[in-house]
Design an enzyme around this catalytic site. Structure first.
Site, short mmCIF file in Angstrom:
data_model
loop_
_atom_site.label_atom_id
_atom_site.label_comp_id
_atom_site.label_asym_id
_atom_site.label_seq_id
_atom_site.Cartn_x
_atom_site.Cartn_y
_atom_site.Cartn_z
N LYS A 30 0.83 -1.21 0.00
CA LYS A 30 0.00 0.00 0.00
C LYS A 30 0.87 1.25 0.00
O LYS A 30 0.64 2.18 -0.77
CB LYS A 30 -0.90 0.03 1.25
CG LYS A 30 -1.89 -1.10 1.30
CD LYS A 30 -2.80 -1.00 2.53
CE LYS A 30 -2.05 -1.13 3.84
NZ LYS A 30 -1.42 -2.43 4.08
N THR A 31 1.86 1.26 0.88
CA THR A 31 2.73 2.44 0.95
C THR A 31 3.50 2.59 -0.36
O THR A 31 3.73 3.69 -0.84
CB THR A 31 3.67 2.34 2.16
OG1 THR A 31 2.87 2.17 3.33
CG2 THR A 31 4.51 3.59 2.32
N ASP A 213 -1.75 7.75 3.77
CA ASP A 213 -1.33 6.41 4.19
C ASP A 213 -1.96 6.10 5.55
O ASP A 213 -2.30 7.01 6.29
CB ASP A 213 0.21 6.37 4.30
CG ASP A 213 0.74 4.94 4.24
OD1 ASP A 213 -0.07 4.00 4.13
OD2 ASP A 213 1.98 4.76 4.29
N GLU A 214 -2.10 4.83 5.88
CA GLU A 214 -2.62 4.41 7.20
C GLU A 214 -3.95 5.09 7.51
O GLU A 214 -4.16 5.60 8.61
CB GLU A 214 -1.60 4.75 8.30
CG GLU A 214 -0.20 4.29 8.03
CD GLU A 214 0.07 2.85 8.47
OE1 GLU A 214 -0.88 2.19 8.94
OE2 GLU A 214 1.21 2.39 8.31
N GLN A 244 -5.39 -3.14 10.99
CA GLN A 244 -4.25 -2.51 11.65
C GLN A 244 -4.64 -1.22 12.35
O GLN A 244 -3.80 -0.37 12.62
CB GLN A 244 -3.13 -2.24 10.65
CG GLN A 244 -2.52 -3.50 10.09
CD GLN A 244 -1.32 -3.19 9.20
OE1 GLN A 244 -0.30 -2.71 9.66
NE2 GLN A 244 -1.47 -3.46 7.91
N ARG A 596 5.26 -7.39 11.01
CA ARG A 596 6.48 -6.61 10.77
C ARG A 596 7.62 -7.51 10.33
O ARG A 596 8.62 -7.06 9.78
CB ARG A 596 6.93 -5.87 12.05
CG ARG A 596 6.00 -4.82 12.63
CD ARG A 596 5.50 -3.85 11.62
NE ARG A 596 4.19 -4.27 11.14
CZ ARG A 596 3.66 -3.83 10.00
NH1 ARG A 596 4.28 -2.97 9.25
NH2 ARG A 596 2.47 -4.27 9.60
N1 LIG Z 1 4.96 -5.25 -6.55
C1 LIG Z 1 5.97 -5.42 -5.67
N2 LIG Z 1 7.08 -6.14 -6.01
C2 LIG Z 1 8.07 -6.34 -5.14
N3 LIG Z 1 8.08 -5.86 -3.88
C3 LIG Z 1 7.02 -5.15 -3.47
C4 LIG Z 1 5.91 -4.90 -4.33
N4 LIG Z 1 5.02 -4.17 -3.64
C5 LIG Z 1 5.54 -3.98 -2.41
N5 LIG Z 1 6.74 -4.55 -2.29
C6 LIG Z 1 7.61 -4.58 -1.09
O1 LIG Z 1 6.87 -5.23 -0.05
C7 LIG Z 1 7.14 -4.65 1.21
C8 LIG Z 1 5.85 -4.16 1.84
O2 LIG Z 1 5.36 -3.04 1.13
P1 LIG Z 1 4.66 -1.81 1.83
O3 LIG Z 1 5.45 -1.40 3.00
O4 LIG Z 1 4.34 -0.83 0.80
O5 LIG Z 1 3.35 -2.56 2.33
P2 LIG Z 1 2.13 -1.96 3.14
O6 LIG Z 1 0.89 -2.55 2.55
O7 LIG Z 1 2.21 -0.51 3.18
O8 LIG Z 1 2.38 -2.60 4.58
P3 LIG Z 1 1.82 -2.11 5.99
O9 LIG Z 1 0.36 -2.53 6.01
O10 LIG Z 1 2.60 -2.85 7.00
O11 LIG Z 1 1.97 -0.63 6.05
C9 LIG Z 1 8.13 -3.52 0.95
O12 LIG Z 1 9.43 -3.99 1.19
C10 LIG Z 1 7.91 -3.21 -0.52
O13 LIG Z 1 9.05 -2.66 -1.11
MG LIG Z 2 2.39 0.85 4.78
#
Ligand SMILES: Nc1ncnc2c1ncn2[C@@H]1O[C@H](COP(=O)(O)OP(=O)(O)OP(=O)(O)O)[C@@H](O)[C@H]1O
Ligand SMILES: [Mg+2]
Length: 665
Positions: A30-31, A213-214, A244, A596
């Protein structure tokens, strides 16, 4: 650039036709959607960086986002991009629009300790529990956008009436000090936008596209701010995960995620299902735990990063033994896998759990950094120096005045200060202003008056210099002028005094860097410091150290190897939450903790723990029983063993080998 995204992520990045909500579990990117979308909007869609604002939850997250976008494109094209927390965005708006609200642009921002002090004075009590609960009740009122007047009208019991009156008095005090608290940083701009079309339109034009975000952790005021700023165009992308949502105690409301679909019927909802963070076993543990909560949205999460090692759940005899086990296991794991210290995180429910872990880490010579705990900026010697900066920025800041004028002592006695306070209160002016009034001058003897006047003149000179001189230089001059170092040594043993002085010098370096890198003057820097204290996040240089953090502060972050300590009833879930039926929120916290971890996860609990000086028998957390047996290796009571608490033979050998290697090298 878009190659590094999966299909639904790409869709979310490219969609600019209206409001967009990305709803997905932890680690699904998402981030990443937000950072890539910023780059896409500027690089491909030709939007101006100045019209884009990304809002994150912590300063650290903001910094990281800025860096990640910076890696995707040329710095020139990113000029004017806003990446900040809700609070720093609020501060920016407030600083520019202060006069509409009866504030001057250099208002002070009070941290929670200052706020508690005011409440304690108003209540004339030192009962910590009472103060804390009052502060948090006022905060909840503010976050629900209930003004003191409304609270007074609505009060239907003596208790509510009392609270409303206190709220009124508190707010009046803040106004008199030309100070705002953290909640005001968002509440005041929202109120202003509501009542002033012109100001709102100006900001709508400036910040044309918002990324949030969040989103599950926004409270009512923050949600309203998003609605106001995006107006009828509804140009925003929000990302979030209802599982979360862990800030209900600060007024966050995950129902806001659902509310978005009501308020913006055309909103495009995109779901992400692939997790790119964790190995399958960790993910299965997370999914199994959160499955015990009722669902707001249906979500699935899978990962193809391999199955990984079983999650370990270990029992220790007591809290000290737990910390020791963690330290030893960490060392063993490190020697065995050739990892770095910075690949590890130790997470816990409450700050009070940190100390015992720290002691063991130090004993085992394991370097560590702590975030989300007592901040650098909370240290007494730092707050002393900051009181000067606050006063330079805003001479009406009475709490800062009192701290600064008495630190170091400069011959201004309590009696004189009381007289000054009484005079200022009667005339309804600040302490600083009162010093220069003839009416006051007559009340005190020349010997009492002189040091006060000298102090205020000195602040005045600093105010004159602040916009002109480099921030770091000026701070050094200030410390010299008040002879702060000598004062530290006069008021403490040499050893602690030395440590304190070093801390102060660290502050000087930090201020100098802020001045040089961001072109900020001392006044501007002093305002931003208040925000840093709020949510962890001074630049922790990329040192090779284990990261210690509360679960709350770990949100959004990831670490290769995670230790989650103190998984016991009354800790996680927290005792208060069990009593008040908030176990679901605690389960989400557990979910945040588990997710995490990227490659390995070790969870620990104790058989007994010292509380308030007494040993108490503890029970393993109910969440541990929700873990899937196939993916977890239990030891101790949960495995039906007797606790031996020793490290395994294999780990012992690895440790020994590592130590021998070290000796040899
Ligand atoms: N399409 C993709 N290909 C490879 N790696 C990815 C891809 N999308 C995300 N990632 C990697 O996966 C990990 C998690 O991504 P991110 O932090 O954006 O998730 P998130 O959904 O925001 O998590 P959270 O809910 O904990 O905030 C990061 O290391 C990111 O670089
Ligand atoms: Mg995130």
């Amino acid at each position: 650039m878009l190659d590094k995204l999966n299909e639904p992520q790409r869709e979310a990045v490219k969609y600019l036709g209206g409001p967009c909500l990305v709803l997905a579990g932890a680690g699904s990117g998402k981030t990443r959607v937000i950072t890539q979308k910023i780059a896409y909007m500027i690089g491909q869609a030709g939007m101006d960086a100045r019209n884009i604002a990304a809002i994150t939850f912590t300063n650290k997250a903001a910094r990281e986002m800025q860096e990640r976008v910076g890696a995707l494109m040329d710095a020139n094209r990113l000029k004017g991009l806003t990446v900040s927390t809700f609070h720093s965005l609020g501060m920016r708006i407030l600083r520019e629009e202060a006069r509409h609200l009866g504030y001057k642009p250099q208002f002070s921002i009070l941290d929670s300790a200052d706020a508690s002090k005011i409440i304690s004075d108003l209540l004339t009590t030192t009962d910590k529990q009472l103060i804390r609960s009052t502060v948090s009740q006022i905060s909840l009122l503010k976050n629900d956008r209930i003004s003191p007047d409304t609270a007074l009208v609505r009060a239907s019991s003596d208790g509510e009436m009392h609270l409303a009156k206190l709220y009124r008095a508190y707010q009046d005090t803040l106004q008199a000090y030309q100070a705002v608290d953290f909640d005001d940083l968002i509440r005041l701009p929202v109120d202003l936008f509501e009542g002033n079309e012109e100001v709102l339109t100006k900001w709508q034009h400036r910040l044309r596209y918002l990324l949030i975000d969040e989103c599950q952790d926004t409270n009512t005021t923050q949600y309203d701010m998003v609605k106001q700023l995006t107006g009828i165009t509804g140009l925003f992308t929000a990302v979030g995960d209802d599982d979360q949502s862990i800030y209900a105690w600060r007024g966050a409301n995950m129902e806001n995620l659902r509310q978005l679909s009501t308020d913006f019927p055309k909103i495009k909802v995109i779901k992400l299902e692939q997790n790119y963070r964790s190995v399958a076993r960790i993910l299965r543990c997370a999914n199994a735990v959160i499955a015990n909560n009722p669902k707001l949205f249906e979500k699935t999460l899978w990962s193809d990063l391999g199955i990984g090692d079983p999650v370990q759940v270990i029992e220790a005899r007591n809290d000290e033994h737990e910390a020791e086990l963690v330290a030893m296991k960490l060392l063993a794991h490190k020697f065995e896998h050739g990892t770095d210290f910075k690949d590890y995180a130790i997470l816990y429910r409450g700050n009070h759990q940190a100390r015992i872990v720290e002691t063991q880490l130090r004993m085992h010579k394991i370097p560590y950094t702590i975030s989300g705990g007592q901040s650098f900026f909370d240290k007494a010697e730092i707050k002393d120096v900051l009181s000067y900066l606050r006063l330079i920025a805003n001479e009406d800041d009475d709490p800062a005045f009192i701290r600064a004028v008495t630190t170091p002592k400069r011959g201004v006695g309590n009696v004189t200060l009381e007289k000054l306070g009484a005079y200022a209160a009667e005339r309804q002016i600040s302490l600083f202003a009162a010093v220069y009034e003839e009416g006051f001058v007559w009340q005190v003897q020349a010997t009492q008056y002189e040091p006060l006047k000298q102090f205020c003149d000195f602040i005045g000179r600093m105010q004159f210099e602040a916009p002109r001189a480099p921030a770091g230089e000026l701070l050094k001059q200030l410390l010299d002028a008040i002879d702060f170092e000598t004062w530290l040594y006069d008021s403490d043993e040499p050893k602690p005094a030395e440590t304190k002085w070093k801390t102060v010098l660290e502050l000087v370096d930090w201020v100098a860097k802020q001045g040089e890198n961001n072109g900020k003057n001392l006044i501007e820097i002093s305002q931003t410091i208040a925000l840093i204290t709020m949510l962890q996040g001074r630049d922790e240089d990329e040192v090779d150290a284990v990261k210690m953090s509360t679960l709350h502060a770990s949100k959004g972050l990831e670490y290769p190897h995670v230790f989650l300590v103190g998984c016991e009833e009354d800790i996680l879930p927290h005792q208060n939450s069990i009593e008040s039926n908030m176990v679901e929120e605690e389960r989400r916290l557990m979910y945040v903790g588990i997710t995490r971890a990227q490659r390995s996860l070790t969870i620990s609990y104790c058989g007994k723990r010292r509380r308030g000086g007494e040993w108490q028998i503890t029970q393993p957390s109910r969440f541990l029983r929700e873990l899937p047996g196939d993916d977890v290796r239990f030891s101790g009571r949960l495995a039906g063993d007797k606790v031996e608490g020793a490290i395994s033979k294999q780990e012992g050998r690895a440790m020994l080998a590592g130590m021998l290697a070290k000796l040899g090298g």
